[in-house]
Structures are given as structure tokens and as C-alpha cells.
Design a protein around this motif. Structure first.
Motif, PDB file in Angstrom:
ATOM      1  N   VAL A  52     -37.819 -50.805  36.827  1.00 51.19           N
ATOM      2  CA  VAL A  52     -37.465 -51.017  35.431  1.00 51.19           C
ATOM      3  C   VAL A  52     -35.950 -50.883  35.344  1.00 51.19           C
ATOM      4  N   ASP A  53     -35.289 -51.923  34.864  1.00 55.27           N
ATOM      5  CA  ASP A  53     -33.838 -51.928  34.742  1.00 55.27           C
ATOM      6  C   ASP A  53     -33.442 -51.236  33.436  1.00 55.27           C
ATOM      7  N   THR A  54     -32.565 -50.240  33.520  1.00 53.63           N
ATOM      8  CA  THR A  54     -32.068 -49.571  32.324  1.00 53.63           C
ATOM      9  C   THR A  54     -30.596 -49.908  32.084  1.00 53.63           C
ATOM     10  N   GLY A  55     -30.152 -50.998  32.656  1.00 50.43           N
ATOM     11  CA  GLY A  55     -28.806 -51.487  32.395  1.00 50.43           C
ATOM     12  C   GLY A  55     -27.685 -50.594  32.883  1.00 50.43           C
ATOM     13  N   GLY A  56     -27.945 -49.753  33.878  1.00 51.51           N
ATOM     14  CA  GLY A  56     -26.917 -48.861  34.398  1.00 51.51           C
ATOM     15  C   GLY A  56     -26.775 -47.577  33.612  1.00 51.51           C
ATOM     16  N   ASP A  57     -27.540 -47.424  32.520  1.00 53.11           N
ATOM     17  CA  ASP A  57     -27.510 -46.190  31.742  1.00 53.11           C
ATOM     18  C   ASP A  57     -28.285 -45.104  32.485  1.00 53.11           C
ATOM     19  N   ILE A  58     -27.835 -43.872  32.350  1.00 50.31           N
ATOM     20  CA  ILE A  58     -28.449 -42.752  33.057  1.00 50.31           C
ATOM     21  C   ILE A  58     -29.808 -42.409  32.451  1.00 50.31           C
ATOM     22  N   VAL A  59     -30.798 -42.272  33.321  1.00 47.17           N
ATOM     23  CA  VAL A  59     -32.114 -41.766  32.951  1.00 47.17           C
ATOM     24  C   VAL A  59     -32.261 -40.413  33.635  1.00 47.17           C
ATOM     25  N   GLY A  60     -32.529 -39.372  32.836  1.00 54.35           N
ATOM     26  CA  GLY A  60     -32.591 -38.037  33.403  1.00 54.35           C
ATOM     27  C   GLY A  60     -33.931 -37.345  33.271  1.00 54.35           C
ATOM     28  N   TRP A  61     -34.853 -37.917  32.497  1.00 54.49           N
ATOM     29  CA  TRP A  61     -36.148 -37.261  32.297  1.00 54.49           C
ATOM     30  C   TRP A  61     -37.189 -38.311  31.957  1.00 54.49           C
ATOM     31  N   LEU A  62     -38.393 -38.110  32.473  1.00 47.67           N
ATOM     32  CA  LEU A  62     -39.531 -38.985  32.182  1.00 47.67           C
ATOM     33  C   LEU A  62     -40.715 -38.136  31.759  1.00 47.67           C
ATOM     34  N   THR A  63     -41.480 -38.635  30.814  1.00 53.48           N
ATOM     35  CA  THR A  63     -42.732 -37.992  30.451  1.00 53.48           C
ATOM     36  C   THR A  63     -43.713 -39.064  29.993  1.00 53.48           C
ATOM     37  N   ILE A  64     -44.991 -38.820  30.217  1.00 50.10           N
ATOM     38  CA  ILE A  64     -46.033 -39.775  29.836  1.00 50.10           C
ATOM     39  C   ILE A  64     -46.976 -39.102  28.854  1.00 50.10           C
ATOM     40  N   GLU A  65     -47.324 -39.821  27.804  1.00 55.55           N
ATOM     41  CA  GLU A  65     -48.327 -39.390  26.838  1.00 55.55           C
ATOM     42  C   GLU A  65     -49.245 -40.594  26.623  1.00 55.55           C
ATOM     43  N   SER A  66     -50.528 -40.428  26.966  1.00 54.30           N
ATOM     44  CA  SER A  66     -51.511 -41.528  26.894  1.00 54.30           C
ATOM     45  C   SER A  66     -51.023 -42.702  27.723  1.00 54.30           C
ATOM     46  N   ASP A  67     -50.866 -43.859  27.110  1.00 53.08           N
ATOM     47  CA  ASP A  67     -50.403 -45.052  27.826  1.00 53.08           C
ATOM     48  C   ASP A  67     -48.928 -45.334  27.578  1.00 53.08           C
ATOM     49  N   THR A  68     -48.152 -44.300  27.251  1.00 52.34           N
ATOM     50  CA  THR A  68     -46.748 -44.497  26.906  1.00 52.34           C
ATOM     51  C   THR A  68     -45.856 -43.663  27.813  1.00 52.34           C
ATOM     52  N   LEU A  69     -44.846 -44.330  28.382  1.00 57.70           N
ATOM     53  CA  LEU A  69     -43.827 -43.674  29.194  1.00 57.70           C
ATOM     54  C   LEU A  69     -42.575 -43.534  28.350  1.00 57.70           C
ATOM     55  N   TYR A  70     -42.072 -42.296  28.254  1.00 58.20           N
ATOM     56  CA  TYR A  70     -40.820 -42.024  27.560  1.00 58.20           C
ATOM     57  C   TYR A  70     -39.777 -41.678  28.607  1.00 58.20           C
ATOM     58  N   ALA A  71     -38.638 -42.344  28.546  1.00 51.79           N
ATOM     59  CA  ALA A  71     -37.520 -42.078  29.448  1.00 51.79           C
ATOM     60  C   ALA A  71     -36.319 -41.709  28.581  1.00 51.79           C
ATOM     61  N   VAL A  72     -35.656 -40.599  28.902  1.00 52.73           N
ATOM     62  CA  VAL A  72     -34.478 -40.199  28.134  1.00 52.73           C
ATOM     63  C   VAL A  72     -33.314 -39.912  29.060  1.00 52.73           C
ATOM     64  N   GLY A  73     -32.152 -40.017  28.490  1.00 53.76           N
ATOM     65  CA  GLY A  73     -30.885 -39.769  29.169  1.00 53.76           C
ATOM     66  C   GLY A  73     -29.810 -40.118  28.165  1.00 53.76           C
ATOM     67  N   GLU A  74     -29.085 -41.194  28.442  1.00 51.61           N
ATOM     68  CA  GLU A  74     -28.097 -41.664  27.473  1.00 51.61           C
ATOM     69  C   GLU A  74     -28.766 -42.371  26.299  1.00 51.61           C
ATOM     70  N   LYS A  75     -29.998 -42.807  26.515  1.00 49.15           N
ATOM     71  CA  LYS A  75     -30.785 -43.491  25.483  1.00 49.15           C
ATOM     72  C   LYS A  75     -32.222 -42.992  25.562  1.00 49.15           C
ATOM     73  N   LEU A  76     -33.040 -43.468  24.649  1.00 46.61           N
ATOM     74  CA  LEU A  76     -34.485 -43.299  24.726  1.00 46.61           C
ATOM     75  C   LEU A  76     -35.069 -44.675  24.975  1.00 46.61           C
ATOM     76  N   TRP A  77     -35.890 -44.779  26.004  1.00 48.10           N
ATOM     77  CA  TRP A  77     -36.636 -45.997  26.290  1.00 48.10           C
ATOM     78  C   TRP A  77     -38.113 -45.653  26.165  1.00 48.10           C
ATOM     79  N   ILE A  78     -38.875 -46.508  25.507  1.00 45.53           N
ATOM     80  CA  ILE A  78     -40.316 -46.302  25.365  1.00 45.53           C
ATOM     81  C   ILE A  78     -41.011 -47.512  25.968  1.00 45.53           C
ATOM     82  N   TYR A  79     -41.946 -47.243  26.897  1.00 43.63           N
ATOM     83  CA  TYR A  79     -42.664 -48.307  27.603  1.00 43.63           C
ATOM     84  C   TYR A  79     -44.161 -48.161  27.422  1.00 43.63           C
ATOM     85  N   ASP A  80     -44.823 -49.292  27.255  1.00 45.38           N
ATOM     86  CA  ASP A  80     -46.287 -49.346  27.251  1.00 45.38           C
ATOM     87  C   ASP A  80     -46.727 -49.468  28.707  1.00 45.38           C
TER      88      ASP A  80
END
Length: 176
Positions: A52-80
Motif C-alpha cells: 500500500v503506497d502512502t506517498g512517502g508519508d510516515i506510517v508509525g502505527w497500525l490497528t485493525i477493527e473488524s474489516d478496517t485497517l487504521y494506519a496513523v503517522g503523519e496522516k490517518l489512512w483508513i482501509y477496507d
């Protein structure tokens, strides 16, 4: 077991910051390089299954709830994660500052942000994810000197600082 031995290994491309798993799929936040997806159905032979490309932005933490992946760092990304090896981006939003951790609490993520390193004040703030396609950064809920980690168990939020552990009832995360 008295002498555990690794079954296998794989090399990260940059610098792994966090990982989480769901079923036979491992998601690795590789700092600036995005999120790597690894099929671990055969732990002796993990296989790269996607990125998964995050455009060079830093991702520092991942967590999953149900069918959703949350990635945080410089931004919040939410994935199905309906298709685990091909996550579908639902939303991407800027965060107030670098966010080092986020954990689900009902319709919210409680996120950790070291905003002011000059006075070592850290904050926990809410992100409303009740509509995963339209997340919204909310209010600060805890500001603490020297805060370095937090955990959630049921409706209890525990924060850990240099001096103490504090506990909050988060039955309603908007009013701990």
C-alpha cells in the motif's frame, strides 16, 4: 518451549515501525515506504502479497477493527480489508501532528500525539470514525506531562507517564 527457533524471516525494505495481523495476513508499516502485506498462511514460507503506497508519508502505527485497517503517522489512512491482500482506501486525512498510536474505542480512535516536545506535554485526542469514509479529528481528551503510552481495556483507558499510571472511564469517549 525451551528453545524456540524462528521458522523463517523476511527483510523489510526500509524501517519497520509497526505491524498487525488478521487471519493469515500480516500488515507491516515500513515507515516511509508504505504498508507491506505478507501472506503468513505458511509461517515457514511467508510470501509478499501486496503493498500500500502512502506517498512517502510516515506510517508509525497500525490497528485493525473488524474489516478496517487504521494506519496513523503523519496522516490517518483508513482501509477496507474486504480483500485482505488488496486493501481499499476509504479515507486519508491530515492529523494535527505526528501521531504515534491509535486504538479503537467504539466509533472513535483514541490517538496519541506528542505535540510539544519542548515541554514534554503529550495529548490523547479523539478521531470520529463512525463513518470510515469521512473521519473527523475531535477534541483532546487527556493532556499529561511525560505521557509515553496508553492502553484500552473494555471501557477503561490507562495512560502511563514518567510519574504514574492514570485510569479513565471511557464508556463515553467524548467525556472521559
Amino acid at each position: 518451549p525451551g528453545d524456540p527457533r524462528p521458522l523463517s524471516w523476511f527483510r523489510s525494505r526500509y524501517q519497520p515501525a509497526a505491524f498487525t495481523a488478521r487471519g493469515d495476513t500480516l500488515y507491516v508499516a515500513d515507515s516511509f515506504a508504505g504498508i507491506y502485506i505478507t501472506d503468513i498462511s505458511d509461517p515457514g514460507k511467508p510470501a509478499e502479497a501486496g503493498t500500500v503506497d502512502t506517498g512517502g508519508d510516515i506510517v508509525g502505527w497500525l490497528t485493525i477493527e473488524s474489516d478496517t485497517l487504521y494506519a496513523v503517522g503523519e496522516k490517518l489512512w483508513i482501509y477496507d480489508l474486504g480483500t485482505p491482500h488488496e486493501p481499499s482506501l476509504l479515507a486519508e486525512i491530515a492529523l494535527p501532528d505526528y501521531t504515534g498510536k491509535a486504538l479503537p474505542a467504539g466509533d472513535f480512535l483514541i490517538a496519541f500525539d506528542l505535540r510539544d516536545a519542548s515541554d514534554d506535554t503529550s495529548e490523547l485526542f479523539l478521531i470520529d470514525v463512525s463513518d470510515p469514509e469521512n473521519p473527523a479529528v475531535g477534541v483532546d481528551i487527556v493532556e499529561e506531562l511525560g505521557l509515553f503510552d496508553f492502553a484500552i481495556s473494555g471501557t477503561t483507558l490507562a495512560t502511563f507517564s514518567d510519574a504514574a499510571a492514570l485510569f479513565f472511564d471511557i464508556t463515553d469517549p467524548t467525556a472521559p
